[in-house]
Write an enzyme that holds these catalytic residues in place. Structure first.
Site, mmCIF file in Angstrom:
data_model
loop_
_atom_site.group_PDB
_atom_site.id
_atom_site.type_symbol
_atom_site.label_atom_id
_atom_site.label_comp_id
_atom_site.label_asym_id
_atom_site.label_seq_id
_atom_site.Cartn_x
_atom_site.Cartn_y
_atom_site.Cartn_z
ATOM 1 N N VAL A 123 0.816 -1.211 0.000
ATOM 2 C CA VAL A 123 0.000 0.000 0.000
ATOM 3 C C VAL A 123 0.856 1.271 0.000
ATOM 4 O O VAL A 123 0.666 2.174 -0.814
ATOM 5 C CB VAL A 123 -0.942 0.004 1.227
ATOM 6 N N HIS A 169 -27.371 9.929 -11.381
ATOM 7 C CA HIS A 169 -26.672 9.957 -12.664
ATOM 8 C C HIS A 169 -26.285 11.401 -12.999
ATOM 9 O O HIS A 169 -27.097 12.302 -12.804
ATOM 10 C CB HIS A 169 -27.584 9.422 -13.771
#
Ligand code: FAD
Ligand code: NAI
Length: 455
Positions: A177, A433
């Site tokens: 990471v 959306h």
């Protein structure tokens, strides 16, 4: 003798939250911190990396300005100023945490706590006694036992985050990471970056699609990645010598970064004196976060669970309630893991492989980010959303996302898994959306073979 009902040792995201919650529950609480409150996360981890990454991302995005219809003049970055901004963000948050600890009524004591018995500890010359103790001493960067690892110019994450100048080239040992976040930082600033990782892939342990996609993204950016590489030494002049496929290779950088994991900070706590047992250096705890000494609890990176700030915080809350007499249990089944590359990585729950190993009959759905309207509108078409589900119950078992803003909308999948939602329920949830989060809904539809935006 200073007497308290609850003493918390270590003021990171585990410890300071435990202290605040304990004070909220009416307990006379002391928090002992030997460096800065906020711990690794705030001072040498999560926050400073993300502040620097933001500067680098903006700088990198400017290189694509022309394609957005923007004409720029000359531009450059001053790393010193980026570092100053990062320090300012950290300082602001740190003083906020100090105010919160005091405001909630927990006593902050500065210094190193060393246990002197099951109920007692020392900070300098002062003696303390507490009915319950919560250990939250965190972790420190691990080194590797190879020649040259301790020479100047070989930096761990603390050293990197203290830099005031940008290195001209970087070799990173460890493609986990920290490795990929630093690779993103320095590559976005235009510097040559090489990752040397001993395992067969970077980000090992993640869904293989995540590993493959991120290997592609970083390689396309110009990062050189060597996997399956055994590091032999770091030679003078900061040359990392490693063996790969029977060949001896070299990678040279102005700095070499060691990003090879973190070790629990337990050596100086005096655990033996209090009778607290460890396993491989980590403090062993049960699911109520109790050590083998029933009134002593441990939380965060020293417990050897996922070394994440939000895990430490969740454990801090549970430990504080249990120290106040409750019997709460930790549930690690829905812990999000977020990695701040570009695009971002966000995962929760089981990978397809782990789900099969656990005995599930698995079904999956996948939606590529290149089919998402918002992602294209913001010129970030790389990535995917993948859902792993149980064929029998239709329950969502895991979600694995590489996408812009993935870290911001993974909480939806965390909630779905935590609440045992089905793929159908996730799929029928109306998503705004255009948002990148629609990719999760599309992946849910794909599990059912009913994705309208995919052939
Ligand atoms: P720590 O944050 O390590 O805090 C422990 C505290 O205890 C320290 O302040 C220490 O000084 C103090 N202490 C130790 N011993 C004593 C003692 N005897 N007496 C008094 N005080 C003592 N996690 C994420 O979730 N998201 C991220 O984006 C992220 N980014 C990271 C980036 C980097 C570069 C690094 C290194 C880590 C990152 N992490 C991230 C991991 C995260 O920082 C740790 O998981 C988290 O800080 C652990 O919290 P903790 O409370 O257990 O310990
Ligand atoms: P890590 O365990 O993620 O990765 C370490 C990598 O180094 C592994 O891939 C390992 O195979 C490799 N490695 C070890 N020894 C090596 C050697 N001799 N040669 C080559 N490669 C070697 O640990 P990392 O990246 O140091 O991070 C430590 C912790 O900090 C992690 O547990 C992580 O959870 C946390 N963290 C979280 C972040 C986030 O949530 N966004 C960001 C940064 C750190």
């Amino acid at each position: 003798m200073n007497q308290y009902e609850v003493a918390v040792i270590g003021g990171g995201p585990g410890g300071y939250i435990a202290a605040i919650r304990s004070a909220q529950l009416g307990k006379k609480t002391v928090l002992v911190e030997k460096r800065d409150v906020g711990g690794t996360c705030l001072n040498r981890g999560c926050i400073p990396t993300k502040a620097l990454l933001h500067s680098a991302e903006v700088y990198h995005e400017l290189s694509g300005a022309k394609s957005l219809g923007i004409t720029l003049g000359e531009y450059s970055f001053q790393y010193k100023k980026m570092a100053k901004r990062k320090d300012k963000v950290v300082k602001q948050l740190r003083s906020g945490v100090e105010n919160l600890v005091a405001g909630h009524g927990a006593q902050l004591v500065r210094g190193e706590a060393v246990l002197t018995g099951p109920h007692t500890f020392r900070v300098g010359e002062e003696e303390f006694e507490a009915e319950r103790i919560i250990l939250a001493s965190g972790s420190y960067p691990a080194s590797i036992p190879i020649p040259g690892a301790d020479q100047p110019g070989v930096l761990n994450s603390d050293g990197v985050l203290a830099l005031e100048e940008c290195p001209e080239s970087v070799v990173i040992i460890g493609g986990g990471v920290i490795g990929v976040e630093f690779a993103t930082l320095f590559r976005d600033l235009g510097k040559p970056v090489t990752i040397v990782e001993m395992l067969p892939t970077i980000l090992y342990g993640n869904d293989p699609d995540v590993c493959t996609t991120m290997t592609g993204v970083l390689t396309d950016k110009g990062v050189t990645i060597h996997t399956g590489a055994k590091v032999l030494e770091i030679r003078d002049g900061l040359t990392c010598v490693f063996e790969k496929d029977g060949q001896t290779l070299e990678a040279r950088g102005q700095v070499v970064i060691l990003a090879t994991g973190r070790k629990p900070e337990t050596a100086s706590l005096g655990l033996e004196t209090a009778g607290v047992e460890t396993e491989r250096g980590f403090v062993a705890v049960d699911d109520e976060l109790r050590t083998n000494v029933p009134h002593i609890y441990a939380i965060g990176d020293i417990t050897g669970k996922q070394q994440l700030a939000h895990v430490a915080t969740a454990q801090g809350v549970v430990a504080a309630h249990n120290a106040a007499g409750e019997h709460r249990k930790m549930d690690y089944s829905a812990v999000p893991g977020c990695i701040y590359t570009t695009p971002e990585i966000a995962c929760v729950g089981l990978t397809e492989e782990k789900a099969k190993e656990a005995g599930y009959t698995v079904k999956t759905g996948r939606f590529n980010i290149s089919g998402n309207g918002r992602a294209l509108a913001i010129s970030c078409p790389d990535g995917f959303a993948k859902i792993v589900a149980d064929e029998v119950t239709d329950r969502v078992l895991g979600c694995h996302v590489v996408a812009p803003h993935a870290t911001e909308f993974i909480s939806e999948a965390v909630l779905a898994i935590r609440q045992g939602l089905t793929v159908e329920q996730l799929g029928e949830t109306i998503h705004a959306h255009p948002t990148v989060s629609e990719a999760l809904m599309e992946a849910a539809h794909d599990v059912e073979g009913l994705c309208c935006h995919k052939l």
